[in-house]
Design an enzyme around this catalytic site. Structure first.
Site, PDB file in Angstrom:
ATOM      1  N   ARG A   7       0.841  -1.205   0.000  1.00  0.00           N
ATOM      2  CA  ARG A   7       0.000   0.000   0.000  1.00  0.00           C
ATOM      3  C   ARG A   7       0.876   1.255   0.000  1.00  0.00           C
ATOM      4  NH1 ARG A   7      -4.268   0.328   4.448  1.00  0.00           N
ATOM      5  NH2 ARG A   7      -5.068   1.966   3.073  1.00  0.00           N
ATOM      6  N   CYS A  26      -0.890   6.484   8.742  1.00  0.00           N
ATOM      7  CA  CYS A  26      -1.219   5.187   8.147  1.00  0.00           C
ATOM      8  C   CYS A  26      -2.349   5.432   7.150  1.00  0.00           C
ATOM      9  CB  CYS A  26      -1.605   4.178   9.228  1.00  0.00           C
ATOM     10  SG  CYS A  26      -2.956   4.748  10.301  1.00  0.00           S
TER      11      CYS A  26
END
Length: 296
Positions: free
Chosen positions: A194, A253
């Site tokens: 990611r 995040c």
């Protein structure tokens, strides 16, 4: 007072001694939002209250939130009201745990620090470690867990009072203004695929904030599901920072949740407590189209 980690043995001793204490089960699953409460009802530390990420640890009102993104932080006053509803007080030790490597309980640990409450600790190894140590569990719902969302306050002599924040929350604008100036080192806590932009299953844009380093939060754990030793964590973070000033780190995040295990790990390592970009990637990639994106 426990401020970072607590072992199952230490928690059991506090319970046996009748110390002022409240335990919170924060088990959750992003892909199955109802799974956490089901797991809690199957087995939890005796006396633990269930705290849901979506309904208790995130704001459901975008106009009354402390951050943006998929899991916006509630404003501090709403957090205080929730703790008062369950009877939590400033003289209590808080213990938080989950079943996902501190991913979700870390948010409640951070929120309590944000409210100025230092004596909050993560149960190292979570419920699995508690059971491995041979301690009992309870099943079924807890009668006051629902009070986190109700309007009534529990009857206590001294309701919880807000204090000066012990952690730092920063905004999208602050992150954007720091880019390219050497004022801040960003650490992206998502898994490598990611971070690099190879895949993205939760947010509309793949990639990361330009210049960010990558430290997936799961790398803080050992094979048993406990935090790595402090000296190992320090070596790993110092290698990642490669001479950068550890006092100028900001973690993020996807939605401001799984970044917090890196906050905890850096503190255990004896490094300065980093700031948290609460909105994280989910806010960065959706709020302003002109914000830069890096891949690879």
């Amino acid at each position: 007072m426990y401020t970072t980690l607590i072992t199952p043995t230490q928690l059991h001793e506090l319970q046996s001694q009748g110390k002022p204490l409240m335990v919170f089960d924060c088990s959750f699953d992003l892909m199955q939002p109802d799974l956490g409460v089901q797991q809690y009802q199957e087995a939890h530390v005796p006396g633990a209250l269930y705290v849901d990420l979506d309904t208790c640890l995130s704001s459901r009102d975008p106009d009354n939130a402390a951050s943006g993104g998929r899991h916006p932080l509630p404003v501090r006053s709403d957090c205080v009201h929730a703790l008062r509803r369950v009877g939590f007080a400033n003289d209590m030790q808080a213990v938080v745990y989950d079943r996902s490597g501190n991913n979700y309980c870390g948010r409640l640990w951070w929120i309590m620090k944000w409210l100025g409450h230092d004596n909050v600790a993560v149960l190292d190894g979570g419920l699995a470690a508690w059971q491995e140590a041979g301690y009992p569990v309870e099943s079924g719902p807890h009668p006051i867990s629902q009070q986190m969302e109700s309007g009534a306050y529990a009857m206590v002599d001294k309701p919880f009072e807000l204090n000066k924040p012990l952690v730092r929350l920063i905004s999208t604008d602050e992150v954007a203004q720091s880019l390219g100036k050497g004022e801040c080192t960003l650490i992206d806590s998502r898994e490598a695929a990611r971070y690099s932009g190879e895949e993205e299953m939760l947010d509309p844009v793949a990639g990361h904030i330009p210049g960010a380093l990558n430290r997936p939060y799961a790398e803080n754990m050992d094979a048993s599901g406990r935090l790595k030793p402090a000296e190992v964590l320090r070596q790993e973070f110092e290698a990642l920072l490669a001479g950068r000033d550890a006092s100028r780190v900001t973690v993020y995040c996807g939605s401001g949740v799984s970044a917090i295990p890196n906050v905890l790990a850096m503190e255990i390592a004896g490094l300065p407590r980093p700031a948290l970009y609460g909105g994280s990637w989910s806010e960065w990639c959706t709020t302003k189209p002109e914000l830069p994106v890096e891949r690879g």
